[in-house]
Design a protein around this motif. Structure first.
Motif, PDB file in Angstrom:
ATOM      1  N   ASP A 154      -9.916  -8.556   2.575  1.00 12.33           N
ATOM      2  CA  ASP A 154      -9.153  -8.893   3.967  1.00 12.33           C
ATOM      3  C   ASP A 154      -7.897  -7.842   4.254  1.00 12.33           C
ATOM      4  O   ASP A 154      -7.142  -8.280   4.942  1.00 12.33           O
ATOM      5  CB  ASP A 154      -8.589 -10.275   4.039  1.00 12.33           C
ATOM      6  CG  ASP A 154      -7.792 -10.591   2.535  1.00 12.33           C
ATOM      7  OD1 ASP A 154      -7.647  -9.789   1.510  1.00 12.33           O
ATOM      8  OD2 ASP A 154      -7.201 -11.743   2.626  1.00 12.33           O
ATOM      9  N   VAL A 155      -7.805  -6.876   3.473  1.00 16.27           N
ATOM     10  CA  VAL A 155      -6.639  -5.989   3.711  1.00 16.27           C
ATOM     11  C   VAL A 155      -7.147  -4.777   4.757  1.00 16.27           C
ATOM     12  O   VAL A 155      -8.144  -4.367   4.730  1.00 16.27           O
ATOM     13  CB  VAL A 155      -6.193  -5.193   2.431  1.00 16.27           C
ATOM     14  CG1 VAL A 155      -5.156  -4.407   2.708  1.00 16.27           C
ATOM     15  CG2 VAL A 155      -5.916  -6.239   1.380  1.00 16.27           C
ATOM     16  N   ASP A 156      -6.178  -4.927   5.771  1.00 14.24           N
ATOM     17  CA  ASP A 156      -6.142  -3.586   6.653  1.00 14.24           C
ATOM     18  C   ASP A 156      -6.205  -2.197   5.981  1.00 14.24           C
ATOM     19  O   ASP A 156      -5.021  -2.006   5.505  1.00 14.24           O
ATOM     20  CB  ASP A 156      -5.332  -3.837   7.870  1.00 14.24           C
ATOM     21  CG  ASP A 156      -5.843  -3.261   9.099  1.00 14.24           C
ATOM     22  OD1 ASP A 156      -6.761  -2.189   9.017  1.00 14.24           O
ATOM     23  OD2 ASP A 156      -5.061  -3.309  10.026  1.00 14.24           O
ATOM     24  N   GLU A 157      -6.971  -1.483   6.088  1.00 12.13           N
ATOM     25  CA  GLU A 157      -7.127  -0.165   5.543  1.00 12.13           C
ATOM     26  C   GLU A 157      -6.006   0.725   6.410  1.00 12.13           C
ATOM     27  O   GLU A 157      -5.292   1.490   5.751  1.00 12.13           O
ATOM     28  CB  GLU A 157      -8.310   0.595   5.506  1.00 12.13           C
ATOM     29  CG  GLU A 157      -8.195   1.874   4.867  1.00 12.13           C
ATOM     30  CD  GLU A 157      -9.691   2.505   4.605  1.00 12.13           C
ATOM     31  OE1 GLU A 157      -9.875   3.685   4.276  1.00 12.13           O
ATOM     32  OE2 GLU A 157     -10.823   1.778   5.432  1.00 12.13           O
ATOM     33  N   LEU A 160      -2.498  -0.103   4.916  1.00 10.52           N
ATOM     34  CA  LEU A 160      -2.371   0.734   3.929  1.00 10.52           C
ATOM     35  C   LEU A 160      -1.949   2.063   4.108  1.00 10.52           C
ATOM     36  O   LEU A 160      -1.206   2.508   3.253  1.00 10.52           O
ATOM     37  CB  LEU A 160      -3.712   0.517   2.995  1.00 10.52           C
ATOM     38  CG  LEU A 160      -3.857  -1.173   2.451  1.00 10.52           C
ATOM     39  CD1 LEU A 160      -5.191  -0.818   1.679  1.00 10.52           C
ATOM     40  CD2 LEU A 160      -2.791  -1.558   1.567  1.00 10.52           C
ATOM     41  N   LEU A 161      -2.837   2.748   4.934  1.00  8.63           N
ATOM     42  CA  LEU A 161      -2.155   4.004   5.190  1.00  8.63           C
ATOM     43  C   LEU A 161      -1.076   4.483   5.802  1.00  8.63           C
ATOM     44  O   LEU A 161      -0.347   5.357   5.309  1.00  8.63           O
ATOM     45  CB  LEU A 161      -3.487   4.662   6.296  1.00  8.63           C
ATOM     46  CG  LEU A 161      -4.871   4.908   5.559  1.00  8.63           C
ATOM     47  CD1 LEU A 161      -5.866   5.334   6.817  1.00  8.63           C
ATOM     48  CD2 LEU A 161      -4.895   5.913   4.532  1.00  8.63           C
ATOM     49  N   ALA A 162      -0.446   3.563   6.650  1.00  3.75           N
ATOM     50  CA  ALA A 162       0.924   3.639   7.236  1.00  3.75           C
ATOM     51  C   ALA A 162       1.860   3.470   5.984  1.00  3.75           C
ATOM     52  O   ALA A 162       2.876   4.084   6.007  1.00  3.75           O
ATOM     53  CB  ALA A 162       1.048   2.368   8.131  1.00  3.75           C
TER      54      ALA A 162
END
Length: 215
Positions: A154-157, A160-162
């Motif tokens: 459920d983690v937005d990729e 994570l990149l930001a």
């Protein structure tokens, strides 16, 4: 009855087989080779006789040479016959080989026809479609089993990149500050020279004297 009298009523006799023909040719080659060796021996004997009687009996020597020539002529004929027979034997062997190959190919063709007799192309196509369908299903099952589940789904990729970019920028800023701090001049910690201290004391005395004069 007329056909029988003329010989037309009987079936045509079948010729010898290739194996029989090859056997006859080999026997003939063997016989001629033996005769060839015999003639070579006779030629050698006549030659020796001619040499032996060359001076003693010229007539006998000439007769020996004539016989030698006759044997040599026969030997040449045998050589030509052997060459012809060898050529014929090789041609017959090739023909026999081709016959056997054709027979084998005919048997293989009949076996293939028998094997395909109970096959229906539509059934084969259906079978191949079923096989492809089962392979696709097996691939989907493998993909589903290998797909990770639980934590992290459920983690937005993009988030994570930001966050990773922010951390990288902070690290870059910190490195730049460290580089800038190394280039700035350091504050001196050593004591000032004595001449500067003396000059400062004289300035203070002048100020005191000026202040006293003004009062």
């Amino acid at each position: 009855m007329l056909k029988n009298l003329l010989g037309m009523g009987h079936k045509k006799q079948q010729g010898p087989s290739a194996q029989e023909g090859l056997q006859k040719l080999r026997e003939t080659e063997e016989m001629l080779t033996k005769k060839q060796e015999f003639l070579e021996g006779k030629i050698q004997k006549e030659l020796e006789s001619a040499k032996r009687n060359g001076k003693k009996n010229k007539r006998a020597a000439l007769q020996a040479l004539k016989r030698k020539k006759m044997y040599e002529k026969q030997l040449g004929q045998i050589d030509g016959t052997l060459s012809t027979i060898e050529f014929q034997r090789e041609a017959l062997e090739n023909a026999n080989t081709n016959t056997e190959v054709l027979k084998t190919m005919g048997v293989a063709a009949k076996a293939m026809k028998s094997a395909h007799q109970n096959m229906d192309i539509d059934k084969v196509d259906d079978l191949m479609s079923d096989i492809q369908e089962q392979q696709d299903l097996a691939q989907e099952i493998s993909d589903a089993i290998s797909r990770p589940v639980g934590f992290g789904q459920d983690v937005d990729e993009d988030e994570l990149l930001a966050e990773l970019e922010d951390l990288e920028q902070e690290e870059l800023d910190r490195e730049l500050l460290q580089v800038g701090g190394e280039n700035l001049p350091s504050i001196p910690t050593a004591p000032l020279p004595s001449s500067k201290v003396k000059q400062r004391e004289e300035d203070e005395d002048d100020l005191k004297e000026l202040a006293a004069w003004g009062s």
